[in-house]
Write a protein that holds these residues in place. Sequence first.
Motif, PDB file in Angstrom:
ATOM      1  N   GLN A 213      15.702   4.374   4.671  1.00  0.00           N
ATOM      2  CA  GLN A 213      14.516   4.963   5.297  1.00  0.00           C
ATOM      3  C   GLN A 213      13.334   4.741   4.350  1.00  0.00           C
ATOM      4  OE1 GLN A 213      14.345   5.920   8.355  1.00  0.00           O
ATOM      5  NE2 GLN A 213      16.557   5.733   8.684  1.00  0.00           N
ATOM      6  N   GLY A 214      12.211   4.330   4.913  1.00  0.00           N
ATOM      7  CA  GLY A 214      11.035   4.070   4.075  1.00  0.00           C
ATOM      8  C   GLY A 214      10.893   2.601   3.691  1.00  0.00           C
ATOM      9  N   ASP A 215      11.886   1.783   4.034  1.00  0.00           N
ATOM     10  CA  ASP A 215      11.803   0.365   3.662  1.00  0.00           C
ATOM     11  C   ASP A 215      10.663  -0.364   4.380  1.00  0.00           C
ATOM     12  OD1 ASP A 215      13.650   0.163   1.663  1.00  0.00           O
ATOM     13  OD2 ASP A 215      15.251  -0.732   2.883  1.00  0.00           O
ATOM     14  N   VAL A 216      10.421  -0.001   5.634  1.00  0.00           N
ATOM     15  CA  VAL A 216       9.332  -0.668   6.353  1.00  0.00           C
ATOM     16  C   VAL A 216       7.999  -0.365   5.659  1.00  0.00           C
ATOM     17  CG1 VAL A 216       8.058  -0.768   8.532  1.00  0.00           C
ATOM     18  CG2 VAL A 216      10.552  -0.695   8.570  1.00  0.00           C
ATOM     19  N   GLU A 217       7.831   0.904   5.272  1.00  0.00           N
ATOM     20  CA  GLU A 217       6.593   1.300   4.588  1.00  0.00           C
ATOM     21  C   GLU A 217       6.505   0.609   3.219  1.00  0.00           C
ATOM     22  OE1 GLU A 217       8.757   3.360   6.037  1.00  0.00           O
ATOM     23  OE2 GLU A 217       7.556   4.002   7.758  1.00  0.00           O
ATOM     24  N   LEU A 218       7.654   0.437   2.566  1.00  0.00           N
ATOM     25  CA  LEU A 218       7.666  -0.243   1.271  1.00  0.00           C
ATOM     26  C   LEU A 218       7.246  -1.710   1.431  1.00  0.00           C
ATOM     27  CD1 LEU A 218       8.261  -0.133  -1.756  1.00  0.00           C
ATOM     28  CD2 LEU A 218      10.682  -0.481  -1.257  1.00  0.00           C
ATOM     29  N   LEU A 219       7.745  -2.330   2.491  1.00  0.00           N
ATOM     30  CA  LEU A 219       7.337  -3.714   2.764  1.00  0.00           C
ATOM     31  C   LEU A 219       5.821  -3.786   2.946  1.00  0.00           C
ATOM     32  CD1 LEU A 219      10.037  -4.891   5.397  1.00  0.00           C
ATOM     33  CD2 LEU A 219       9.807  -5.734   3.054  1.00  0.00           C
ATOM     34  N   GLU A 220       5.299  -2.828   3.718  1.00  0.00           N
ATOM     35  CA  GLU A 220       3.850  -2.833   3.982  1.00  0.00           C
ATOM     36  C   GLU A 220       3.055  -2.633   2.700  1.00  0.00           C
ATOM     37  OE1 GLU A 220       3.946   0.125   7.039  1.00  0.00           O
ATOM     38  OE2 GLU A 220       3.635  -1.383   8.625  1.00  0.00           O
ATOM     39  N   SER A 221       3.551  -1.752   1.858  1.00  0.00           N
ATOM     40  CA  SER A 221       2.838  -1.481   0.613  1.00  0.00           C
ATOM     41  C   SER A 221       2.857  -2.708  -0.299  1.00  0.00           C
ATOM     42  CB  SER A 221       3.465  -0.255  -0.059  1.00  0.00           C
ATOM     43  OG  SER A 221       3.375  -0.355  -1.446  1.00  0.00           O
ATOM     44  N   LEU A 222       3.994  -3.406  -0.338  1.00  0.00           N
ATOM     45  CA  LEU A 222       4.058  -4.630  -1.142  1.00  0.00           C
ATOM     46  C   LEU A 222       3.098  -5.683  -0.593  1.00  0.00           C
ATOM     47  CD1 LEU A 222       7.880  -4.882  -1.828  1.00  0.00           C
ATOM     48  CD2 LEU A 222       6.096  -5.055  -3.552  1.00  0.00           C
ATOM     49  N   CYS A 223       3.045  -5.785   0.737  1.00  0.00           N
ATOM     50  CA  CYS A 223       2.110  -6.741   1.358  1.00  0.00           C
ATOM     51  C   CYS A 223       0.683  -6.475   0.887  1.00  0.00           C
ATOM     52  CB  CYS A 223       2.180  -6.659   2.877  1.00  0.00           C
ATOM     53  SG  CYS A 223       3.648  -7.424   3.574  1.00  0.00           S
ATOM     54  N   THR A 224       0.303  -5.201   0.887  1.00  0.00           N
ATOM     55  CA  THR A 224      -1.048  -4.828   0.458  1.00  0.00           C
ATOM     56  C   THR A 224      -1.298  -5.279  -0.983  1.00  0.00           C
ATOM     57  OG1 THR A 224      -0.836  -2.893   1.841  1.00  0.00           O
ATOM     58  CG2 THR A 224      -2.660  -2.880   0.270  1.00  0.00           C
ATOM     59  N   ASN A 225      -0.258  -5.167  -1.794  1.00  0.00           N
ATOM     60  CA  ASN A 225      -0.443  -5.497  -3.208  1.00  0.00           C
ATOM     61  C   ASN A 225      -0.331  -6.993  -3.522  1.00  0.00           C
ATOM     62  OD1 ASN A 225      -0.917  -2.993  -4.829  1.00  0.00           O
ATOM     63  ND2 ASN A 225       0.798  -2.346  -3.554  1.00  0.00           N
ATOM     64  N   ILE A 226       0.116  -7.779  -2.556  1.00  0.00           N
ATOM     65  CA  ILE A 226       0.177  -9.240  -2.765  1.00  0.00           C
ATOM     66  C   ILE A 226      -1.063  -9.908  -2.155  1.00  0.00           C
ATOM     67  CG2 ILE A 226       1.433 -11.369  -2.224  1.00  0.00           C
ATOM     68  CD1 ILE A 226       4.025  -9.684  -2.158  1.00  0.00           C
ATOM     69  N   PHE A 227      -1.396  -9.476  -0.914  1.00  0.00           N
ATOM     70  CA  PHE A 227      -2.439 -10.170  -0.147  1.00  0.00           C
ATOM     71  C   PHE A 227      -3.789 -10.157  -0.872  1.00  0.00           C
ATOM     72  CE2 PHE A 227      -5.518 -10.860   3.240  1.00  0.00           C
ATOM     73  CZ  PHE A 227      -4.959 -11.983   3.848  1.00  0.00           C
ATOM     74  N   GLY A 228      -4.374 -11.345  -1.003  1.00  0.00           N
ATOM     75  CA  GLY A 228      -5.686 -11.454  -1.633  1.00  0.00           C
ATOM     76  C   GLY A 228      -5.659 -11.349  -3.143  1.00  0.00           C
ATOM     77  N   ARG A 229      -4.466 -11.161  -3.716  1.00  0.00           N
ATOM     78  CA  ARG A 229      -4.395 -11.002  -5.167  1.00  0.00           C
ATOM     79  C   ARG A 229      -3.656 -12.155  -5.832  1.00  0.00           C
ATOM     80  NH1 ARG A 229      -4.630  -5.742  -3.145  1.00  0.00           N
ATOM     81  NH2 ARG A 229      -5.465  -4.185  -4.587  1.00  0.00           N
ATOM     82  N   THR A 230      -3.362 -13.195  -5.062  1.00  0.00           N
ATOM     83  CA  THR A 230      -2.617 -14.304  -5.640  1.00  0.00           C
ATOM     84  C   THR A 230      -3.552 -15.473  -5.948  1.00  0.00           C
ATOM     85  OG1 THR A 230      -2.071 -15.146  -3.432  1.00  0.00           O
ATOM     86  CG2 THR A 230      -0.455 -13.716  -4.490  1.00  0.00           C
ATOM     87  N   PHE A 231      -3.059 -16.366  -6.810  1.00  0.00           N
ATOM     88  CA  PHE A 231      -3.870 -17.472  -7.302  1.00  0.00           C
ATOM     89  C   PHE A 231      -4.184 -18.474  -6.197  1.00  0.00           C
ATOM     90  CE2 PHE A 231      -4.884 -21.117  -9.939  1.00  0.00           C
ATOM     91  CZ  PHE A 231      -5.602 -20.525 -10.967  1.00  0.00           C
ATOM     92  N   CYS A 232      -3.233 -18.678  -5.299  1.00  0.00           N
ATOM     93  CA  CYS A 232      -3.416 -19.668  -4.219  1.00  0.00           C
ATOM     94  C   CYS A 232      -2.936 -19.045  -2.907  1.00  0.00           C
ATOM     95  CB  CYS A 232      -2.669 -20.956  -4.551  1.00  0.00           C
ATOM     96  SG  CYS A 232      -0.925 -20.947  -4.107  1.00  0.00           S
ATOM     97  N   PRO A 233      -3.060 -19.757  -1.799  1.00  0.00           N
ATOM     98  CA  PRO A 233      -2.719 -19.132  -0.494  1.00  0.00           C
ATOM     99  C   PRO A 233      -1.221 -18.952  -0.218  1.00  0.00           C
ATOM    100  CG  PRO A 233      -4.242 -20.981  -0.222  1.00  0.00           C
ATOM    101  CD  PRO A 233      -3.733 -21.042  -1.624  1.00  0.00           C
ATOM    102  N   LEU A 234      -0.331 -19.355  -1.129  1.00  0.00           N
ATOM    103  CA  LEU A 234       1.094 -19.235  -0.821  1.00  0.00           C
ATOM    104  C   LEU A 234       1.504 -17.770  -0.616  1.00  0.00           C
ATOM    105  CD1 LEU A 234       4.000 -21.331  -2.191  1.00  0.00           C
ATOM    106  CD2 LEU A 234       4.293 -18.875  -2.001  1.00  0.00           C
ATOM    107  N   GLY A 235       1.069 -16.919  -1.517  1.00  0.00           N
ATOM    108  CA  GLY A 235       1.402 -15.494  -1.398  1.00  0.00           C
ATOM    109  C   GLY A 235       0.809 -14.883  -0.135  1.00  0.00           C
TER     110      GLY A 235
END
Lengths: 419, 155
Positions: free
Chosen positions: A367-389
Amino acid sequence: MEKVLLKNLGKPDSHRIENYIANGGYRALEAALKLKPDNIVQMVKDSGLRGRGGAGFSTGLKWSFIPKDPTIPKYLCCNADEGEPGTFKDRGIIDNDPHLLVEGMAIASYAIGAANSYIYIRGEFAFGADRLEAAIKEATEKGYLGNNIQGSGFSHNMYVHKGFGAYICGEETALLESIEGYRGQPRKKPPFPALSGLYAKPTVINNVETLACIPAIIEKGPKWFSSMGPEKSPGPKIYCVSGHVKKPGLYELPMGTTVRDLIFNHCGGMLKNRELKAVIPGGVSAPMLTTRDLDTPLDFDSLAAKGSMLGSGAVIVMDESTCMVKMALIINRFFSHESCGKCTPCRDGTPWLTNILKRIEGGQGRQGDVELLESLCTNIFGRTFCPLGDGAVMALRGALKNFRDEFQYHIDHKKCMAS
Amino acid sequence: MLSERAKKEIEAALRKYPNRKSAVMDALRAAQKDKGHIAKDDMDEIASILEMRSVEVNAAAAFYTMYNVDRPVGKYHIQVCRNISCSLLGAEHLIKHMERALSIKTGETTPDKRFTLSTVECLGSCGTAPMMQINDDYHENLTEAKIDELLKKLE
């Protein structure tokens, strides 16, 4: 529609130069060499051609950024590192009609003043690399490459550079690093390749399909090209269709063909006549569409308006039996495998996402894994060196947005509701 | 030791580029062609030909997944695509079938060193999925029967 890019596919020995010339090949190069380079750049600008590798940037504009100073060496690189899952269009051109690419590249090189060009082809395409090397040899023997091409005074050499298994080398600056003999990791931009690219010299990097459009633009004119498909993303487009359709394959159609028309008319409908569940319109980085979006035209702007993208034009079709958690896992595992390791959010974030998806798919979700996925997405998106992330996040967000209940069902019931 | 053939290939590669380092990928490919994988002394030899440091050659070799660095593979390296389009049309099923047929698990080599079975990401053959690559050759629109026939031919 009269085919432009796939016109020679299926013809016997279409890869041989005699047959290419007999079908009208290299006339565009001969015509181009009689024009001023600037005029060619203007024609490509006027045609409205946008890069077919995924970003959709104006090709003519890209060429116009190259400095005019004739004393500075310049390079053209063709991106044939076709690796976006679902994509097989460039391979179709390379294997069957390599001279179309060679001719397009020769014209582009003349337009930007490049004396040397490289085709960066992914390592697995051994057959295609052989075809290209043979085509370059034939073209050189016939005087379409090499010294003083067709008496024009323009000289050009073309080479094949073989990758060896790295999706990231499709990112243009990673591609340049790879040609220079380094690990294929993206460079900081700016400086952009147009000013400082291969060997720190002005460089244009174009996709195979983009360059394959050039001979027809020279021969038939920019107006002919721009009158096909939507005003802001005109021209022919190769759609690569795979997955649950009756007739998968390459389809050259006017840009802006709808999802419905492509699947149900051109591809003969759904495999086993099952119901359609989801469509990825532009390679796995592109967020998926659902049955609500079937009338969306497959072009850069229409798909962007739907929150997705045309990408490489790889249309992956999934029927009602498809488990979306499993698809999300396969897609994410790919990005995590291909992360180059340069920046932390991508290097550490994508495998973390994969681990969570693996446990949800395997019935061990918490329980909470979907929210964890979303939170990780927030912390990856726009913060990576190139568009792969970003690609990894966009794909996963697309699946979560449309099929969140399936993810939760997996967690609650430890099994799939679809398959 | 690199073979004479590999050294000739490296020489040819050097003619394509304005600097020697750019030939490193072709050089590693040539070395791998000799025996199916790349050993440490191959990389040292490449470094000396290309006037690079061994660690730089190693850095490139370790980055690109098709180089089998210190990882011997069988005479036939079977690489089955497990990405999305192949998976939608039954790739997992075929991988299990091949594990049974060869009596090895994915990632392993048969005791007679004939076959290595690997799974790989998308090979750009999605319209003819499911597919796999055996050494340099693509095999497409696979079924269990087609795989059995292919494997028999290679025995």
